[in-house]
Design an enzyme around this catalytic site. Structure first.
Site, PDB file in Angstrom:
ATOM      1  N   ASP A 163       0.850  -1.191   0.000  1.00  0.00           N
ATOM      2  CA  ASP A 163       0.000   0.000   0.000  1.00  0.00           C
ATOM      3  C   ASP A 163       0.890   1.246   0.000  1.00  0.00           C
ATOM      4  O   ASP A 163       1.853   1.342   0.750  1.00  0.00           O
ATOM      5  CB  ASP A 163      -0.914  -0.004   1.235  1.00  0.00           C
ATOM      6  CG  ASP A 163      -2.053   0.986   1.110  1.00  0.00           C
ATOM      7  OD1 ASP A 163      -3.215   0.558   1.077  1.00  0.00           O
ATOM      8  OD2 ASP A 163      -1.782   2.220   1.028  1.00  0.00           O
ATOM      9  N   ILE A 164       0.541   2.183  -0.874  1.00  0.00           N
ATOM     10  CA  ILE A 164       1.374   3.380  -1.070  1.00  0.00           C
ATOM     11  C   ILE A 164       1.241   4.370   0.093  1.00  0.00           C
ATOM     12  O   ILE A 164       2.106   5.218   0.294  1.00  0.00           O
ATOM     13  CB  ILE A 164       0.981   4.038  -2.423  1.00  0.00           C
ATOM     14  CG1 ILE A 164       2.103   4.869  -2.991  1.00  0.00           C
ATOM     15  CG2 ILE A 164      -0.267   4.861  -2.308  1.00  0.00           C
ATOM     16  CD1 ILE A 164       1.826   5.328  -4.420  1.00  0.00           C
ATOM     17  N   HIS A 213     -10.130  -5.225  -3.070  1.00  0.00           N
ATOM     18  CA  HIS A 213      -8.820  -5.418  -2.442  1.00  0.00           C
ATOM     19  C   HIS A 213      -8.981  -5.704  -0.963  1.00  0.00           C
ATOM     20  O   HIS A 213      -9.901  -5.203  -0.318  1.00  0.00           O
ATOM     21  CB  HIS A 213      -7.906  -4.209  -2.655  1.00  0.00           C
ATOM     22  CG  HIS A 213      -8.497  -2.899  -2.225  1.00  0.00           C
ATOM     23  ND1 HIS A 213      -9.404  -2.208  -3.005  1.00  0.00           N
ATOM     24  CD2 HIS A 213      -8.326  -2.162  -1.111  1.00  0.00           C
ATOM     25  CE1 HIS A 213      -9.753  -1.096  -2.382  1.00  0.00           C
ATOM     26  NE2 HIS A 213      -9.123  -1.052  -1.224  1.00  0.00           N
ATOM     27  N   PHE A 214      -8.059  -6.518  -0.475  1.00  0.00           N
ATOM     28  CA  PHE A 214      -7.977  -6.821   0.951  1.00  0.00           C
ATOM     29  C   PHE A 214      -6.716  -6.181   1.502  1.00  0.00           C
ATOM     30  O   PHE A 214      -5.629  -6.353   0.938  1.00  0.00           O
ATOM     31  CB  PHE A 214      -7.950  -8.347   1.184  1.00  0.00           C
ATOM     32  CG  PHE A 214      -9.289  -8.995   1.001  1.00  0.00           C
ATOM     33  CD1 PHE A 214      -9.803  -9.226  -0.266  1.00  0.00           C
ATOM     34  CD2 PHE A 214     -10.043  -9.371   2.098  1.00  0.00           C
ATOM     35  CE1 PHE A 214     -11.046  -9.810  -0.444  1.00  0.00           C
ATOM     36  CE2 PHE A 214     -11.292  -9.965   1.930  1.00  0.00           C
ATOM     37  CZ  PHE A 214     -11.799 -10.176   0.668  1.00  0.00           C
TER      38      PHE A 214
HETATM   39  P1  AMP Z   1      -9.843   1.703   0.257  1.00  0.00           P
HETATM   40  O1  AMP Z   1     -10.499   1.705  -1.104  1.00  0.00           O
HETATM   41  O2  AMP Z   1     -10.551   2.568   1.265  1.00  0.00           O
HETATM   42  O3  AMP Z   1      -9.621   0.314   0.784  1.00  0.00           O
HETATM   43  O4  AMP Z   1      -8.431   2.398   0.129  1.00  0.00           O
HETATM   44  C1  AMP Z   1      -7.610   2.216  -0.999  1.00  0.00           C
HETATM   45  C2  AMP Z   1      -6.212   1.918  -0.548  1.00  0.00           C
HETATM   46  O5  AMP Z   1      -5.404   1.862  -1.708  1.00  0.00           O
HETATM   47  C3  AMP Z   1      -5.580   2.937   0.401  1.00  0.00           C
HETATM   48  O6  AMP Z   1      -5.023   2.259   1.519  1.00  0.00           O
HETATM   49  C4  AMP Z   1      -4.513   3.602  -0.463  1.00  0.00           C
HETATM   50  O7  AMP Z   1      -3.391   3.994   0.288  1.00  0.00           O
HETATM   51  C5  AMP Z   1      -4.180   2.506  -1.446  1.00  0.00           C
HETATM   52  N1  AMP Z   1      -3.667   2.969  -2.732  1.00  0.00           N
HETATM   53  C6  AMP Z   1      -4.182   3.926  -3.526  1.00  0.00           C
HETATM   54  N2  AMP Z   1      -3.456   4.061  -4.656  1.00  0.00           N
HETATM   55  C7  AMP Z   1      -2.447   3.164  -4.566  1.00  0.00           C
HETATM   56  C8  AMP Z   1      -1.354   2.822  -5.418  1.00  0.00           C
HETATM   57  N3  AMP Z   1      -1.140   3.421  -6.586  1.00  0.00           N
HETATM   58  N4  AMP Z   1      -0.503   1.844  -5.005  1.00  0.00           N
HETATM   59  C9  AMP Z   1      -0.701   1.225  -3.822  1.00  0.00           C
HETATM   60  N5  AMP Z   1      -1.719   1.500  -2.976  1.00  0.00           N
HETATM   61  C10 AMP Z   1      -2.579   2.462  -3.336  1.00  0.00           C
END
Ligand code: AMP
Length: 143
Positions: free
Chosen positions: A35-36, A104-105
């Site tokens: 996670d970024i 996503h998990f």
């Molecule tokens: P949620 O949809 O609430 O589960 O959150 C989306 C998750 O994706 C968050 O924890 C973000 O930090 C993560 N996220 C968003 N863009 C990216 C990316 N390009 N690479 C990795 N993680 C990401």
């Protein structure tokens, strides 16, 4: 009526290789990456290759094929990060806190006295995520 899957979402782009990620593992049905905006050290995401918005629309057969990958990555995150336990989170729709609309998990390692940070940043650069990915990959390789 619920919204349809948007193939331009960021995780779809990562799956197609159009956007970067710090990769942990990939198999026929799943991709795992860091996670970024990690909420703990070693915060890892596991996504199915099936184009589904979330838990509510993924076909049950695809979900059944995908969930063993979530378990496999969860075990490796716990071992690789020397965690005492894990939180697995998964959000559905805006009202459920979902931000990226590809299922996503979240795998969040936990240690005593270490709180989970709130969502929303800061963004951590790839070179600082890579050491955690390496530890998790090593745990996967060790079985
Ligand atoms: P949620 O949809 O609430 O589960 O959150 C989306 C998750 O994706 C968050 O924890 C973000 O930090 C993560 N996220 C968003 N863009 C990216 C990316 N390009 N690479 C990795 N993680 C990401």
């Amino acid at each position: 009526m619920s919204a349809s899957y948007d193939p331009q979402n960021i995780f779809a782009k990562i799956l197609r290789g159009e956007a970067p990620c710090v990769r942990v593992a990939e198999d026929e049905v799943s991709l795992a990456f860091m996670d970024i905006m990690p909420r703990t050290e070693g915060h890892t995401l596991v996504i199915p290759k099936t184009p589904a918005r979330n838990l509510l629309d993924i076909p049950a057969d695809d979900l059944a094929r995908f969930m063993p990958s979530v378990q496999k990555i969860a075990r490796a995150v716990k071992a690789g990060m020397a965690a005492e336990g894990l939180v697995v989170q998964q959000f559905n729709e805006l009202g459920g806190g979902q931000v990226v609309f590809h299922l996503h998990f979240h795998i969040l390692p936990r240690w005593p006295g270490v709180a989970i940070k709130p969502p929303g940043g800061p963004v951590v650069p790839p070179d600082r995520l890579e050491p955690y990915a390496a530890r998790i990959r090593a745990a996967l390789a060790a079985g």
